[in-house]
Design a protein around this motif. Structure first.
Motif: not given
Ligand code: KIV
Ligand code: ZN
Length: 516
Positions: A120-133, A161-165
């Motif tokens: 779940v953490v991995e998926q969340a980080v991936r999603a936030v990074k993708k959205a930040r792009n 937050i680290d991933a950019g949220a």
């Protein structure tokens, strides 16, 4: 006050509000509400869930392309396809936000997602990074945070937050929280997450225990600086925190809460009425701020006190939320320019000259029947005109009803069905029942009537009646609206509007149903 004392108002009437069974809205209705929210100076408007259906995508895109003074947001699950669709819908926004979410409670992770916490953490980080792009402004929500474990929340929030949220939302998805406990959760998160100063903490409370507003305010005291809410508290199940209550509590108790919002509170009542009219969800008379009795004093002692000194029994003024603002605006002799400029003052924009002409023709008809035309009449009239956006398979040509004590009521009507005249006549327990039966003898829609409600738009027996008809067929629910000084005609218009919506509708997906 510093900028840290400002609470961001995030309105989700068009997304979570639309998840109320029966509250689905057309694109034009959503756009009208979005414009009212912009006028009210709502900071963020969650315009929908772009991947849910082509209709939802179109609504988010249209709102993103039109609204300039509020940030426009689209919801997306933590899935590439969802995020891409949200990014696409928001491409034209002055200020856009992608809101991505994944469930974090043990029960949701195990039974709904069938995922391990690490995944779940991995998926969340991936999603936030993708959205930040795709978008600078990204919000991440931990669905069912109210029942999630604190240590796990700290971990996933730090990673997001680290991933950019930029905004971290802690929803009480099932309305389970109690104010002091929820406030403690927010306080702990802000204290324990090492990078919490890089994000704004947001709350999103559901009202299953009637605590959504109390929980949101407790969270603000604990440091939350964004509140997600809806007009009239619309939303999934028992609804969300009501925007009008959050905003007026913050304004009235600024002495204690020490925060403020940028909302223009005088727009609250008209927006509440617009949302109620469009969705067909009436506002109960004793509803705080926007209910008909919210500022009415019945007891003699109260009346006497208020007359001597308003503040004896009133903690805020009715005018501050838009009451008493409805002036008698126009009458039979008012011209087209006066009509157009009053619509402009009310913030109502008609898409074309032909829409203006149609609305003006209806205004003249109404002015023949009704002496004084109020702002509410104009709103209803425009709703009726804009209903024409829906393809009219069924159109009323004429209606005749006979109702006499001791006799069975009868309705005879002529409809245009795809351009062809059809006549029908039926009896019923009352004139409205007879008219609906006559329509159904032609339409054979197979739908069931779930709600029939009539509201007087203004005071007096010459008031227009605003009718809502909710029909259900095979799990799909639509709300039809109609207004007229004759409530049987208003009822027929509302029924035909519902049938027309049923004909041209597209099914939509629910964001919280269906796993990752
Ligand atoms: O209630 C909820 O958890 C939601 C999220 C999608 C924010 O509506
Ligand atoms: Zn919600």
């Amino acid at each position: 006050m510093s900028s840290n004392d400002r609470v961001i108002i995030f309105d989700t009437t068009l997304r979570d509000g639309e998840q109320s069974p029966g509250a689905s809205m057309t694109k034009d209705e959503k756009l009208r509400i979005a414009k009212a929210l912009e006028r009210m100076k709502v900071d963020v408007i969650e315009a929908g869930f772009a991947i849910a259906s082509p209709g939802d995508f179109d609504a988010v895109k249209t709102i993103a392309d039109t609204i300039k003074d509020s940030t426009i947001c689209s919801l997306s699950r933590a899935l590439d396809a969802d995020i891409e669709r949200a990014g696409e819908a928001l491409a034209g926004a002055n200020s856009g936000r992608i809101h991505t979410f994944i469930a974090t409670s043990p029960i949701h992770m195990e039974y709904k997602l069938r995922m391990q916490p690490d995944q779940v953490v991995e998926q969340a980080v991936r999603a936030v990074k993708k959205a930040r792009n795709l978008c600078d402004d990204v919000e991440f929500s931990c669905e069912d945070a109210g029942r999630s474990e604190l240590d796990f929340l700290c971990r996933i929030v730090e990673a997001a937050i680290d991933a950019g949220a930029r905004t971290i939302n802690i929803p009480d998805t099932v309305g389970y929280a109690i104010p002091h406990q929820y406030a403690e959760l927010i306080r702990q998160l802000i204290e324990r997450v090492p990078n919490s100063d890089k994000a704004i903490f947001s709350v999103h409370c559901h009202n299953d225990l009637g605590l959504a507003v109390a929980n949101s305010l407790a969270a603000v005291v604990a440091g939350a600086r964004q509140v997600e809410c809806t007009i009239n508290g619309l939303g999934e199940r028992a609804g969300n925190a009501a925007l009008e209550e959050i905003v007026m509590a913050i304004r009235t108790r600024e002495d204690l809460l020490k925060v403020h919002t940028r909302i223009d509170t005088t727009q609250i009542l008209s927006t509440s009425r617009m949302v109620s009219g469009i969705t067909g969800f009436p506002v109960q008379p004793n509803k705080a701020i926007v209910g008909a009795n919210a500022f009415a004093h019945e007891s003699g002692i109260h009346q006497d006190g208020v007359l001597k000194h308003r503040e004896t029994y009133e903690i805020m003024s009715a005018e501050s939320v838009g009451w008493n603002a409805n002036k008698m605006v126009l009458g039979k002799h008012s011209g087209r320019n006066a009509f157009r400029s009053r619509l402009q003052e009310l913030g109502i924009e008609l898409a074309s000259e032909s829409e203006l002409n149609a609305a003006f023709a209806r205004f003249k008809d109404l002015a023949d029947k009704k002496h004084e035309i109020f702002d509410e009449d104009l709103q209803a009239l425009v709703t009726d005109t804009q209903n024409e956006e829906v393809t009219e398979h069924y159109k009323l040509v004429s209606l005749e009803v006979a109702s006499k004590t001791g006799e069975v009521p009868q309705a005879e009507l002529v409809l245009l069905v795809d351009g062809e005249e059809v006549r029908a006549s039926e009896q019923g327990s009352g004139p409205v029942d007879a008219a609906f039966k006559a329509i159904e003898s032609v339409a054979q829609s197979g739908s069931t009537l779930q709600l029939y409600s009539v509201n007087a738009i203004t005071q007096g027996t010459d008031s227009q009646g605003e009718v809502t008809v909710r029909l259900e067929r095979a799990g799909r629910i639509v709300n039809g609206n109609g207004a007229d000084t004759d409530i049987v005609v208003a009822s027929v218009k509302a029924y035909l509007h519902a049938l027309n919506l049923m004909q041209c509708g597209v099914a939509r997906a629910h964001p919280q149903v269906g796993g990752i």
